[in-house]
Design an enzyme around this catalytic site. Structure first.
Site, PDB file in Angstrom:
ATOM      1  N   ASP B  72      22.238  89.438 106.429  1.00  0.00           N
ATOM      2  CA  ASP B  72      22.638  88.032 106.358  1.00  0.00           C
ATOM      3  C   ASP B  72      23.606  87.773 105.208  1.00  0.00           C
ATOM      4  O   ASP B  72      23.756  88.599 104.293  1.00  0.00           O
ATOM      5  CB  ASP B  72      21.411  87.121 106.210  1.00  0.00           C
ATOM      6  CG  ASP B  72      20.635  87.365 104.922  1.00  0.00           C
ATOM      7  OD1 ASP B  72      20.453  88.541 104.545  1.00  0.00           O
ATOM      8  OD2 ASP B  72      20.218  86.369 104.282  1.00  0.00           O
ATOM      9  N   ASP B  96      28.717  91.185  99.334  1.00  0.00           N
ATOM     10  CA  ASP B  96      27.260  90.949  99.377  1.00  0.00           C
ATOM     11  C   ASP B  96      26.829  90.719 100.802  1.00  0.00           C
ATOM     12  O   ASP B  96      26.741  89.601 101.265  1.00  0.00           O
ATOM     13  CB  ASP B  96      26.922  89.752  98.480  1.00  0.00           C
ATOM     14  CG  ASP B  96      25.430  89.534  98.320  1.00  0.00           C
ATOM     15  OD1 ASP B  96      24.661  90.429  98.680  1.00  0.00           O
ATOM     16  OD2 ASP B  96      25.056  88.458  97.829  1.00  0.00           O
ATOM     17  N   GLU B 126      17.812  87.629 103.369  1.00  0.00           N
ATOM     18  CA  GLU B 126      17.655  87.920 101.942  1.00  0.00           C
ATOM     19  C   GLU B 126      18.149  86.763 101.092  1.00  0.00           C
ATOM     20  O   GLU B 126      17.710  86.586  99.956  1.00  0.00           O
ATOM     21  CB  GLU B 126      18.432  89.202 101.586  1.00  0.00           C
ATOM     22  CG  GLU B 126      18.151  89.764 100.200  1.00  0.00           C
ATOM     23  CD  GLU B 126      19.086  89.254  99.106  1.00  0.00           C
ATOM     24  OE1 GLU B 126      18.819  89.548  97.932  1.00  0.00           O
ATOM     25  OE2 GLU B 126      20.095  88.565  99.425  1.00  0.00           O
TER      26      GLU B 126
END
Lengths: 353, 353
Positions: B72, B96, B126
């Protein structure tokens, strides 16, 4: 049939005034009624300005006094209409300040020939933002209507004289810093920690007490708000402490600000609110006569009231009215019947001897 | 036609992974695609749990390692889809952590016979509250799927090894007082002034530095929020300072709390958030081999990551991934192409020699 009979006993009249709902911004009905009843009195010259009514004697006396009260109340809180229970009249506005208004209306009607010329003022919108305040508007736009040697504001004062009032100054003291992730806090600079110095100065501050005209005024410098923080994992880069300075009336607004700037030397200050205090002015002849007639030692007023509006016009002013101000704005607002009778009697003696 | 070709060059594959939008709670499409591609590989046993995919080699090696990444991203910020500009791949999730995910997918497909058994984990959620975290759910409900001797979490670490992680504790420190009108402040007790002592202790606090497995961890104790105040004319009776303690992994959560309680002895504390740190654990054989293969000195991780999930299971874990973490969650998020190639090459060497 009139809603108000100004010649009625002050307890009956207070109840009748209370029972005309007049939350701030909704004073039309009560102002219409007050104006109509005062217009019936030949010894008064009546001026209306918005929902503010001014009624003056023109007897050519050597001194003139103002006796003033506001017609509005805060919103009802399950305490409308009035309810008489033994020696206490309960209800919205009984204390703040329709008891005082009723006494003023009764004296305006029943003392046609006072020892001093009197300017009776019944004004709107005291309980809301200053811009709406009827007394303030008259002071700004038609100050000649308020010209006098002495003024009594019939705010609740526990039936004692509360002289002058404190000034109030509100400033935002802001600290800065640099954001960083709180896991790497050494890369930032914490604005909340920096505000610790602001609080340290407040904690170390020793407020002044000063005696003016025999009355001791106590000052106070306090944080009334604080806010800071970005997120739970961020070193914050801004914190604001809202500080309220209540100052004795021997300081004007500029001197009060200079003092606060000195206390917070090195910090950014933004003034958000400022209002002057009012000197007690008890040495004026009409004031001294009033104090003698009431027969009690004046106390200093802790708090800001519309007496400062008179002070700005150069008119010494006191608070004097029935009711304990601690019950103002409360659901259990009330006024002792004894206060109503005593305040009426003392004012009548002063006006007629 | 598949959205992802796992055998493609890692830059091409990273762009393709980035271009499947997968904001937290919207991982269905990317999870379906990852599952479908991994199911095509005979050397992997694939388990799906929610939108979390676990693919394991079962080669009977003496050691097993976990290599994990989350699918995610935070919400787009004008940075979707990806854009390759010379040596830099820009876009949401490049750093990220879809660069790391792409490398893991590529290695899962192209290293069928690794030196250690590998458990590849691609998980959901996350970037949102811990209760939704896919890795945390597996750790709680099916911990056997994560059993291993060592774990690598492919969070951006500037292509270096960041070992272990700090723990984090958040507490509200509350002060009390007594309300009063600010014009009569001496009748009350100022809770914001009382919070000055909390800030004084924070300002005087000297954070510890501690060396663990040759890595220096720096702690930090910081106010991240403060709030207090009732109204501009009221002495406040409550003030809350939110304090975040980032602690080295030689303290567990209970020890961290005991320390903070000691610092704020005499104040009311409420814990609002607590997560353990993770010891670097670099002495395990698979970890040591990994450090040798990467050929760089590990650094301590400042911040909390899901490596702590492994630590709780007794699995030493490090962060190792392409991209500078300072660009995570930023509009200008990006990953250097060189990082993608280097991290892939080093992991391949470690897995194949």
């Amino acid at each position: 049939m009139p809603l108000l009979d100004l010649t009625a006993d002050v307890v009956t009249l207070t109840a009748a005034v209370v029972d005309i709902a007049s939350e701030s911004h909704h004073e039309q009905v009560i102002a219409d009624e007050v104006e109509a009843r005062l217009l019936e009195l030949d010894h008064l010259q009546v001026v209306r300005d918005g929902h503010t009514i001014i009624a003056r004697t023109e007897l050519g006396r050597s001194s003139r006094v103002v006796i003033a009260g506001h017609l509005d109340t805060v919103p009802a809180n399950g305490n409308f209409p009035s309810r008489l229970d033994g020696d206490v009249l309960h209800g919205l506005g009984t204390c703040d300040m329709k008891g005082g208004v009723a006494i003023a209306l009764h004296l305006a009607a029943t003392v046609p020939d006072p020892a001093w010329d009197v300017t009776w003022v019944f004004y709107e919108a005291e309980e809301v933002a200053a811009e709406f305040n009827g007394l303030g508007r008259i002071a700004r736009e038609r100050p000649e209507l308020l010209a006098a040697d002495f003024a009594i504001l019939m705010e609740p004062s526990d039936a004692g004289i509360e002289a002058g009032c404190q000034g109030t100054l509100r400033v935002d003291v802001t600290t800065g810093g640099e954001r960083a992730h709180s896991a790497r806090s050494w890369r930032g600079s914490n604005a909340i920690h920096a505000a610790g110095e602001v609080l340290a100065r407040l904690r170390a501050y020793e407020p002044r007490r000063v005696v003016i005209d025999g009355l001791e005024y106590r000052e106070g410098l306090n944080a009334v708000g604080i806010s800071g923080g970005v997120a739970g994992n961020v070193i914050p880069d801004a914190c604001t402490v809202t500080v309220n300075f209540r100052f004795a009336p021997d300081r004007d607004e500029a001197a009060a600000l200079a003092h606060v700037q000195e206390v917070f030397d090195g910090f950014d200050l933004v003034v958000t609110d400022s209002a002057p205090g009012a000197l007690p002015g008890l040495t004026a002849p009409a004031a001294a006569a009033f104090v003698e007639a009431v027969g009690e030692s004046p106390r200093p007023k802790y708090g800001w009231t519309d007496v400062a509006q008179f002070s700005v016009l150069g008119v010494p002013a006191v608070n004097y009215g029935p009711g304990d101000p601690n019950f103002a704005h409360k659901a259990n607002e009330h006024v002792p019947v004894e206060h109503l009778h005593r305040v009426e009697r003392r004012l009548r003696e002063w006006l007629t001897t």
